[in-house]
Design a protein around this motif. Sequence first.
Motif, PDB file in Angstrom:
ATOM      1  N   VAL A 144      20.045  25.585  -0.755  1.00  0.00           N
ATOM      2  CA  VAL A 144      18.857  24.964  -1.355  1.00  0.00           C
ATOM      3  C   VAL A 144      19.245  24.159  -2.598  1.00  0.00           C
ATOM      4  O   VAL A 144      18.808  23.016  -2.781  1.00  0.00           O
ATOM      5  N   HIS A 145      20.079  24.755  -3.463  1.00  0.00           N
ATOM      6  CA  HIS A 145      20.487  24.048  -4.676  1.00  0.00           C
ATOM      7  C   HIS A 145      21.304  22.803  -4.326  1.00  0.00           C
ATOM      8  O   HIS A 145      21.113  21.735  -4.935  1.00  0.00           O
ATOM      9  N   SER A 146      22.193  22.911  -3.352  1.00  0.00           N
ATOM     10  CA  SER A 146      23.015  21.766  -2.949  1.00  0.00           C
ATOM     11  C   SER A 146      22.161  20.651  -2.371  1.00  0.00           C
ATOM     12  O   SER A 146      22.386  19.467  -2.659  1.00  0.00           O
ATOM     13  N   ALA A 147      21.168  21.010  -1.544  1.00  0.00           N
ATOM     14  CA  ALA A 147      20.270  20.002  -0.960  1.00  0.00           C
ATOM     15  C   ALA A 147      19.477  19.293  -2.054  1.00  0.00           C
ATOM     16  O   ALA A 147      19.293  18.065  -2.016  1.00  0.00           O
ATOM     17  N   HIS A 148      19.022  20.050  -3.033  1.00  0.00           N
ATOM     18  CA  HIS A 148      18.261  19.488  -4.148  1.00  0.00           C
ATOM     19  C   HIS A 148      19.109  18.492  -4.929  1.00  0.00           C
ATOM     20  O   HIS A 148      18.686  17.356  -5.199  1.00  0.00           O
ATOM     21  N   PHE A 149      20.317  18.895  -5.269  1.00  0.00           N
ATOM     22  CA  PHE A 149      21.185  18.023  -6.069  1.00  0.00           C
ATOM     23  C   PHE A 149      21.654  16.815  -5.268  1.00  0.00           C
ATOM     24  O   PHE A 149      21.758  15.704  -5.802  1.00  0.00           O
ATOM     25  N   LEU A 150      21.940  17.008  -3.979  1.00  0.00           N
ATOM     26  CA  LEU A 150      22.359  15.894  -3.128  1.00  0.00           C
ATOM     27  C   LEU A 150      21.261  14.836  -3.050  1.00  0.00           C
ATOM     28  O   LEU A 150      21.533  13.627  -3.188  1.00  0.00           O
ATOM     29  N   PHE A 179      16.247   1.070   1.311  1.00  0.00           N
ATOM     30  CA  PHE A 179      16.302   1.993   0.179  1.00  0.00           C
ATOM     31  C   PHE A 179      14.974   2.717  -0.044  1.00  0.00           C
ATOM     32  O   PHE A 179      14.968   3.907  -0.388  1.00  0.00           O
ATOM     33  N   SER A 180      13.847   2.028   0.154  1.00  0.00           N
ATOM     34  CA  SER A 180      12.544   2.681  -0.062  1.00  0.00           C
ATOM     35  C   SER A 180      12.350   3.894   0.845  1.00  0.00           C
ATOM     36  O   SER A 180      11.983   4.978   0.373  1.00  0.00           O
ATOM     37  N   PRO A 181      12.587   3.780   2.183  1.00  0.00           N
ATOM     38  CA  PRO A 181      12.488   4.980   3.021  1.00  0.00           C
ATOM     39  C   PRO A 181      13.490   6.068   2.627  1.00  0.00           C
ATOM     40  O   PRO A 181      13.170   7.262   2.677  1.00  0.00           O
ATOM     41  N   LEU A 182      14.710   5.639   2.238  1.00  0.00           N
ATOM     42  CA  LEU A 182      15.712   6.619   1.798  1.00  0.00           C
ATOM     43  C   LEU A 182      15.232   7.355   0.556  1.00  0.00           C
ATOM     44  O   LEU A 182      15.355   8.596   0.465  1.00  0.00           O
ATOM     45  N   ALA A 183      14.678   6.608  -0.401  1.00  0.00           N
ATOM     46  CA  ALA A 183      14.176   7.216  -1.640  1.00  0.00           C
ATOM     47  C   ALA A 183      13.032   8.180  -1.348  1.00  0.00           C
ATOM     48  O   ALA A 183      12.963   9.272  -1.932  1.00  0.00           O
ATOM     49  N   ILE A 184      12.133   7.803  -0.432  1.00  0.00           N
ATOM     50  CA  ILE A 184      11.013   8.688  -0.073  1.00  0.00           C
ATOM     51  C   ILE A 184      11.534   9.972   0.548  1.00  0.00           C
ATOM     52  O   ILE A 184      11.076  11.078   0.221  1.00  0.00           O
ATOM     53  N   GLY A 185      12.524   9.851   1.445  1.00  0.00           N
ATOM     54  CA  GLY A 185      13.115  11.038   2.056  1.00  0.00           C
ATOM     55  C   GLY A 185      13.771  11.940   1.023  1.00  0.00           C
ATOM     56  O   GLY A 185      13.623  13.169   1.066  1.00  0.00           O
ATOM     57  N   CYS A 186      14.492  11.324   0.087  1.00  0.00           N
ATOM     58  CA  CYS A 186      15.146  12.104  -0.978  1.00  0.00           C
ATOM     59  C   CYS A 186      14.114  12.794  -1.866  1.00  0.00           C
ATOM     60  O   CYS A 186      14.316  13.939  -2.293  1.00  0.00           O
ATOM     61  N   MET A 187      13.011  12.088  -2.151  1.00  0.00           N
ATOM     62  CA  MET A 187      11.941  12.688  -2.951  1.00  0.00           C
ATOM     63  C   MET A 187      11.376  13.930  -2.266  1.00  0.00           C
ATOM     64  O   MET A 187      11.177  14.976  -2.904  1.00  0.00           O
ATOM     65  N   LEU A 188      11.116  13.816  -0.967  1.00  0.00           N
ATOM     66  CA  LEU A 188      10.551  14.946  -0.227  1.00  0.00           C
ATOM     67  C   LEU A 188      11.505  16.138  -0.233  1.00  0.00           C
ATOM     68  O   LEU A 188      11.090  17.283  -0.457  1.00  0.00           O
ATOM     69  N   THR A 190      13.806  16.695  -2.462  1.00  0.00           N
ATOM     70  CA  THR A 190      13.853  17.175  -3.843  1.00  0.00           C
ATOM     71  C   THR A 190      12.678  18.096  -4.149  1.00  0.00           C
ATOM     72  O   THR A 190      12.852  19.162  -4.747  1.00  0.00           O
ATOM     73  N   PHE A 191      11.475  17.699  -3.736  1.00  0.00           N
ATOM     74  CA  PHE A 191      10.282  18.507  -4.006  1.00  0.00           C
ATOM     75  C   PHE A 191      10.337  19.841  -3.269  1.00  0.00           C
ATOM     76  O   PHE A 191      10.073  20.903  -3.850  1.00  0.00           O
ATOM     77  N   ILE A 192      10.679  19.800  -1.978  1.00  0.00           N
ATOM     78  CA  ILE A 192      10.715  21.032  -1.180  1.00  0.00           C
ATOM     79  C   ILE A 192      11.784  21.985  -1.716  1.00  0.00           C
ATOM     80  O   ILE A 192      11.540  23.178  -1.922  1.00  0.00           O
ATOM     81  N   ALA A 193      12.985  21.437  -1.954  1.00  0.00           N
ATOM     82  CA  ALA A 193      14.069  22.277  -2.478  1.00  0.00           C
ATOM     83  C   ALA A 193      13.753  22.756  -3.889  1.00  0.00           C
ATOM     84  O   ALA A 193      14.061  23.904  -4.251  1.00  0.00           O
ATOM     85  N   GLY A 194      13.127  21.882  -4.699  1.00  0.00           N
ATOM     86  CA  GLY A 194      12.779  22.269  -6.072  1.00  0.00           C
ATOM     87  C   GLY A 194      11.775  23.400  -6.111  1.00  0.00           C
ATOM     88  O   GLY A 194      11.914  24.343  -6.904  1.00  0.00           O
ATOM     89  N   ILE A 195      10.756  23.329  -5.265  1.00  0.00           N
ATOM     90  CA  ILE A 195       9.751  24.401  -5.201  1.00  0.00           C
ATOM     91  C   ILE A 195      10.397  25.701  -4.742  1.00  0.00           C
ATOM     92  O   ILE A 195      10.110  26.785  -5.260  1.00  0.00           O
TER      93      ILE A 195
END
Length: 361
Positions: A144-150, A179-188, A190-195
């Motif tokens: 989870v931490h690795s996915a968040h940081f990646l 880049f926009s779809p990539l950023a959206i995927g990374c955001m999602l 980040t949020f899931i792993a962060g929670i």
Amino acid sequence: MSYVSEALLYVCFAILTGTLILRVVPEQRRPEIHIPSWLLLVCALAIPVLEYVPIHDSAVLFARDTDVTYGEMVKSILLDLNNGKAWIWSAVASVGLAFLLGLPSFRNDKHMPKVSLFIMFLLILWLGYASHATSLYGTKGWLVHSAHFLAVTVWIGVLMIASWFSASGRNWEAFLAWFSPLAIGCMLITFIAGITLMTFTTPQYVNSWMLPYGQMLLLKHLLLAPLLLFAYTNGFGYRNKLKVNSGFNPLPWLKAESIIALLLFIVTGVLGQQTPPHNVKETLQGVSPSKLFTTVYNGHFSPDLSLKLSIGLDSILMLAAALVMIYGLIQMYKENKILPAFVMGLLTTVFGYFALMFGVG
């Protein structure tokens, strides 16, 4: 010192990852990037140095409290603890990466970015292996931490390199198309792993605001608001801006977004050096409450305090001010006024913070 080293470490990861990803992308689908080779080399060599700082601090602290020498304590950490083992592998990989980046014959090879990206992936996994989540929850915490940081590193890394090292305004539409779809995927992610990480380290989220860790975590979450606003306008508003103004330059807006991301890195660096409050009441027995919290909090502080959110006039006024700032940022984007928009983005975080702090009791 640990706070600074942690923030710089994240910046090094972002610079290297963002550069290597952009080098993999075909030239016609990215802006023209010019980044000094020496900067990449410095970032690669800085990773083991910066990762060693918390190990050094721990060794000094434990050596001072025991009869063990500093050298013996460092040896024990490196051989017995997760962060020590991870540092050894990270040091080897970082030196190898620096060698590849500095070798002229390999630097221009078309396969270099792919090989280097694989090494960066391993470095991210080892950084995750040294985390609090891994020490507490094993493989689950590590992944989870690795996915968040990646996800954060990919998103912010590409953003930083594209905004600060772009040599021209060519190919921006083609760049934002992927880049926009990539950023959206990374955001999602980040949020899931962060929670998920919060359930590991901060199950008592509101109560944690009494502690330095909780205050930094709250500021980190609030900084996401202006970051997402800029990300949305840059990702979805760019084409509309071009229709109205063909000479619109997205670079200043991307730079503003990356500066907020850098602030997020700094807060995360401070957060990484704080004690995670698995149980706030127990943590307060060994950790002093946050000075920021005790300064802002209206009531009388006690270690037995249990915080609850409630809606009052002060909170409503601060929340209204934050919403006004959000509206103002959007309007400033439409008028292409970068400085007022940037200030309003930061004020969104400030007013949001006071809205929440005035509402606890």
